[in-house]
Design a protein around this motif. Structure first.
Motif, mmCIF file in Angstrom:
data_model
loop_
_atom_site.group_PDB
_atom_site.id
_atom_site.type_symbol
_atom_site.label_atom_id
_atom_site.label_comp_id
_atom_site.label_asym_id
_atom_site.label_seq_id
_atom_site.Cartn_x
_atom_site.Cartn_y
_atom_site.Cartn_z
ATOM 1 N N GLU A 109 0.818 -1.225 0.000
ATOM 2 C CA GLU A 109 0.000 0.000 0.000
ATOM 3 C C GLU A 109 0.847 1.268 0.000
ATOM 4 N N ASP A 110 2.021 1.217 0.652
ATOM 5 C CA ASP A 110 2.874 2.411 0.715
ATOM 6 C C ASP A 110 3.277 2.868 -0.678
ATOM 7 N N ASN A 111 3.691 1.912 -1.481
ATOM 8 C CA ASN A 111 4.163 2.283 -2.816
ATOM 9 C C ASN A 111 3.030 2.450 -3.824
ATOM 10 N N GLN A 112 1.889 1.851 -3.514
ATOM 11 C CA GLN A 112 0.755 1.938 -4.420
ATOM 12 C C GLN A 112 0.421 3.400 -4.710
ATOM 13 N N MET A 113 0.507 4.240 -3.647
ATOM 14 C CA MET A 113 0.180 5.657 -3.768
ATOM 15 C C MET A 113 1.040 6.338 -4.831
ATOM 16 N N LYS A 114 2.322 5.935 -4.856
ATOM 17 C CA LYS A 114 3.255 6.622 -5.760
ATOM 18 C C LYS A 114 3.080 6.203 -7.225
ATOM 19 N N MET A 115 2.323 5.133 -7.434
ATOM 20 C CA MET A 115 2.308 4.573 -8.780
ATOM 21 C C MET A 115 1.414 5.320 -9.759
ATOM 22 N N ASP A 116 0.378 5.990 -9.237
ATOM 23 C CA ASP A 116 -0.496 6.744 -10.127
ATOM 24 C C ASP A 116 -1.163 5.846 -11.179
ATOM 25 N N PHE A 117 -1.716 4.730 -10.711
ATOM 26 C CA PHE A 117 -2.407 3.796 -11.600
ATOM 27 C C PHE A 117 -3.709 4.387 -12.121
ATOM 28 N N PRO A 118 -4.140 4.022 -13.325
ATOM 29 C CA PRO A 118 -5.499 4.379 -13.750
ATOM 30 C C PRO A 118 -6.488 3.631 -12.862
ATOM 31 N N PRO A 119 -7.672 4.232 -12.565
ATOM 32 C CA PRO A 119 -8.595 3.593 -11.623
ATOM 33 C C PRO A 119 -9.055 2.209 -12.086
ATOM 34 N N ARG A 120 -9.531 2.123 -13.317
ATOM 35 C CA ARG A 120 -9.854 0.794 -13.834
ATOM 36 C C ARG A 120 -9.784 0.811 -15.350
ATOM 37 N N VAL A 121 -9.411 -0.325 -15.920
ATOM 38 C CA VAL A 121 -9.238 -0.381 -17.373
ATOM 39 C C VAL A 121 -10.043 -1.546 -17.916
#
Lengths: 305, 547
Positions: free
Chosen positions: B212-224
């Motif tokens: 979860e810590d690194n998830q924030m930094k990834m800037d993923f699209p919400p859903r594809v």
């Protein structure tokens, strides 16, 4: 006594030049087909080449060009389409280059569901063959062909004198190659079933040849004064009606099988049908005249005690 | 005067036997028979091939190399745990190539300590012990590689059998073929796609922690959309931290049925796998949404309790075959050895998931190398067309023979019927599989079978023309045609046998009917019709013969 032909006296041997020319062309076509198959350039069925086939049965008729457009615009461009008219059936074949992992069959179904939402279909069959299986089937077919021919030749060698054996074997090759050549020229698919038909044909087409040769042997013993050409011609004429009737009974069953047997059996039956016709022709016009090319001692033509 | 009684009795016996053997092949009649009758006759007859009754024929290959990799990966995870337990500060433990583990560390002094650990992994040995000061490389022993590959296929067979048993198919066939192939035959399956998915699924269940810590930094699209997975993977390829991976959660929009994917950053380390499950079943939640409740065995339950206890308020992903089904937040330590897999399932998907979880995971992915599926409608269609063309072909031949040979034609037709009866009886007695080409073989034997009689009749005609008495003409005709007919049959039999030996499935069915049909034909032509002729001649002195 009902007879198709009464006592006939056709000069079959006199026509041998024309017959050899025609047969030569057919055999040449057959040989070209064999070379093309060996090179991988022939129209092999997906069971040999590997690939995917999907057969769909639609509620309403489907236009083949519309189906092709639908497939092409969705990225399945290399498909071969074939329709079976009265049942609204459509066969989609995608060859070799595809692997099963690409799920081509599923893609094809999805495309038709999407592009023809108002024309429902049921999936009759899907066939997906990986390249390793295709190779294996090719090998197996080749072994079956070799064993069949070796078996037939050995049997002929055991039963006939050399000259007759060679003529019978050549006539058999002729029949098989002629059908193969015809399939090649018409660009029909060579499937496992077609190869099966060709092998069955090799076994069956000898029947007519055996009938004719038996009579030639008998006559060569009885009438030693006639020329060999006259004796052979006579023998062929004597058994002509049974040569025709035996083939006719097989043709009678193959016609309904070709017409009403369904799409799976169609090419199989067609190959057999042509084969039986070629076989009848060859026992009269090829096998018997071949004997004349190779003069031998009269009366010793068949090893038979 | 020849005795006909004995041969007649033989014919009758053959016919009765054929009928008795054939009875179980015709289900409606067989079912209608009284119990005592069903007890005395055989209970198995002709089976219909997959092309006639519909069904699936699949040949699969276990990806053995992958099975070895998976085994090495497991050792990597357990070694990581061991290093943590022993407080040895290694930097990384990785699988390199197919069967090596490479351990990197900054401090050269701990090398000896790490080298000693190989004692606890007897299937590995150390390569190039004197090499680098900051790394150790282990290799899986060749014997172990072989064992894993061998057991992979057996385990896959077992797993597939379990799954099919639970799916419920009548008379399935799951068989090893050659060294590494598995053949699966499912006759009469109504939902081929579902059955195939059920078999193919690796069903490797893993519990992994989200990063979860690194998830924030990834800037993923919400859903594809489902198809865009690869794009996302490519886009973030270089940014994934060491020891992490991107996995996608599967979401289905209820209204439209469209599948979407939500990317998550997940720690590669596997906390727990599905092999500690003791049961899995479908339950229905409070909003009428199906989920799968799973039960761990004793050891798994204790592990699960420990893991949840150590990770309260963190999110754990339930991963099946590298797809996240759900990623709930652990609210509290979970004891009792139970858990739930929720997600957007239909009831059927949930029940199939329960089946694969109960049956266990495949040791490695399967590669389908042949897949023949025939829908039930085509099967029935083929039977109808086969029967129809057989009847037309039979009728044409019967009529032709009567028109051409009169009374003798009727006798030949009698032989034809006899031929069919015996052929069906023989196929039933051998429990042969009837395929569509097999039906073609039957049709073909109708046409080829009468040939024998044609040859005999033509001979008899010849003898009659030569002025012989009827009985002598008949005997002469049979005697002289015999060798010719045998010659003709043997050559066809040779190809039939070759096809039987090297043909697969439908082709074998054709070869069987062809060979049997031809062999039986010799009997019916020489015993069957001859008896009738002898019977005609037996009664009175026959002056003329209708031929």
């Amino acid at each position: 006594m009902l007879e198709i032909l009464g006592k006939t006296n056709f000069d079959f041997m006199g026509k041998r030049k024309i017959a050899f020319l025609f047969s030569g062309i057919m055999v040449l076509l057959g040989l070209i087909a064999v070379v093309q198959i060996a090179r991988g350039a022939a129209n092999l069925g997906i069971d040999f080449s590997g690939g995917t086939a999907v057969q769909l049965k639609f509620d309403q008729a489907i236009r083949i060009d519309e189906a092709r457009n639908a497939l092409e615009s969705n990225g399945v461009g290399n498909a071969e389409l074939q329709e079976f008219g009265q049942d609204n059936k459509l066969l989609v074949r995608v060859k070799a280059s595809t692997t099963i992992e690409e799920r081509t069959a599923e893609r094809v179904m999805t495309i038709f569901t999407k592009e023809f939402p108002n024309n429902h279909f049921v999936v009759d069959s899907t066939t997906e063959i990986g390249p390793t299986i295709g190779k294996k089937l090719q090998e197996d077919a080749l072994i079956a062909v070799v064993i069949s021919f070796a078996g037939i030749i050995l049997y002929i060698a055991a039963r006939f004198e050399l000259r007759f054996g060679v003529a019978a074997a050549l006539a058999t090759f002729h029949d098989v190659l002629a059908v193969l050549g015809a399939f090649y020229v018409l660009d029909k698919e060579i499937t496992v079933l077609v190869v099966t038909a060709l092998l069955t044909l090799a076994g069956y087409s000898l029947t007519d040849t055996v009938v004719v040769f038996d009579r030639i042997r008998e006559n060569l013993r009885l009438r030693r004064r006639d020329t060999e050409e006259a004796t052979i011609n006579n023998a062929v004429n004597q058994v002509l009606s049974r040569t025709i009737v035996t083939s006719l009974t097989v043709v009678l069953v193959l016609i309904p099988l070709t017409i009403a047997g369904g799409e799976v059996l169609h090419d199989f039956s067609l190959a057999l049908l042509w084969g039986v016709i070629f076989g009848t022709y060859s026992s009269v016009f090829v096998a018997s005249p071949l004997l004349l090319l190779w003069p031998g001692a009269p009366g010793r033509l068949l090893k038979r005690s | 005067m020849k005795k006909v009684g004995g041969r007649f009795a033989l014919l009758a016996l053959v016919v009765v036997l054929s009928v008795v053997f054939f009875l179980p092949s015709y289900k409606p009649l067989y079912q209608a028979m009284p119990d005592w009758a069903r007890k005395v006759i055989p209970d198995k007859g002709i089976t219909l091939g997959l092309d006639l009754q519909g069904g699936i024929h699949m040949v699969m290959e276990v990806d053995e190399d992958r099975a070895v990799e998976i085994a090495v990966d497991r050792s990597v995870v357990s070694l990581q745990d061991l290093l943590v337990d022993k407080k040895i500060p290694a930097e990384s433990v990785k699988r390199t190539g197919a069967n090596h583990i490479s351990i990197q560390f900054a401090n050269g002094e701990i090398k000896a300590q790490i080298q000693k650990l190989v004692d606890e992994y007897p299937t590995f040995f150390e390569v190039d012990a004197a090499g680098s000061a900051n790394s150790v490389v282990w290799e899986l022993r060749e014997s172990e590689v072989k064992r894993i590959k061998d057991s992979a296929i057996n385990q896959a067979l077992e797993t597939i059998r379990n799954r099919i048993d639970q799916f419920g198919v009548a008379e399935p066939l799951v068989q090893r073929q050659g060294l590494k192939q598995i053949v699966v035959q499912l006759p009469g399956v109504k939902e081929p796609k579902r059955a195939k998915d059920l078999i193919k699924e690796t069903a490797l269940l893993e519990f992994k922690m989200l990063d979860e810590d690194n998830q924030m930094k990834m800037d993923f699209p919400p859903r594809v959309p489902k198809e865009k997975e690869a794009e996302v993977l490519k886009q973030f390829e270089g940014k994934v931290p060491e020891g992490d991976q991107i996995l996608f959660e599967r979401v289905v929009e209820k209204e439209t049925g469209r599948e979407f994917r939500i990317p998550f950053l997940v720690k590669k380390r596997v906390m727990l796998t599905g092999d500690v499950l003791s049961d899995a079943r479908v339950s229905i939640g409070q909003f009428n949404d199906p989920y799968v409740s799973i039960e761990f065995d004793g050891k798994g339950g204790r592990e699960f309790e420990r893991i949840t206890g150590e990770n309260v308020k963190k999110r754990m992903a339930v991963v099946l075959d590298n797809t996240i089904y759900s990623a709930p937040v652990i609210q509290e330590r979970i004891s009792g050895g139970r858990a739930q897999i929720t997600g957007t399932f239909t009831t059927q998907e949930a029940s199939d998931l329960a089946i694969v979880l109960r049956a266990g995971a495949l040791p490695a992915p399967l590669k389908i190398i042949q897949d023949l599926t025939v829908g039930p409608s085509l099967g029935q269609d083929s039977i109808d067309k086969g029967v129809q063309s057989t009847l037309i072909a039979g009728a044409l031949v019967v009529v032709f023979m009567i028109v051409y040979y009169r009374l003798s034609g009727v006798i030949a037709d009698f032989a034809l019927v006899l031929n069919l009866v015996c052929l069906l009886g023989a196929l039933s007695a051998l429990n042969a599989t009837l395929t569509l080409p097999g039906i073609a073989g039957i049709v073909l034997t109708i046409g080829m079978g009468v040939d024998s009689n044609v040859l005999i009749f033509e001979r008899i005609r010849e003898e009659l023309r030569a002025g012989k008495a009827v009985r002598l003409a008949v005997d002469g005709g049979y005697a002289k045609a015999l060798l010719t007919i045998i010659d003709a049959h043997v050559t066809t039999l040779i190809t039939g046998v070759a096809l039987f030996l090297f043909g697969t499935g439908p082709i074998k069915g054709f070869a069987v009917t062809l060979c049997l049909g031809i062999a039986i034909n010799l009997f019916t032509a020489f015993v069957g019709t001859k008896v009738v002729f002898d019977l005609l001649n037996h009664r009175r002195k026959v002056e003329t013969l209708s031929i």
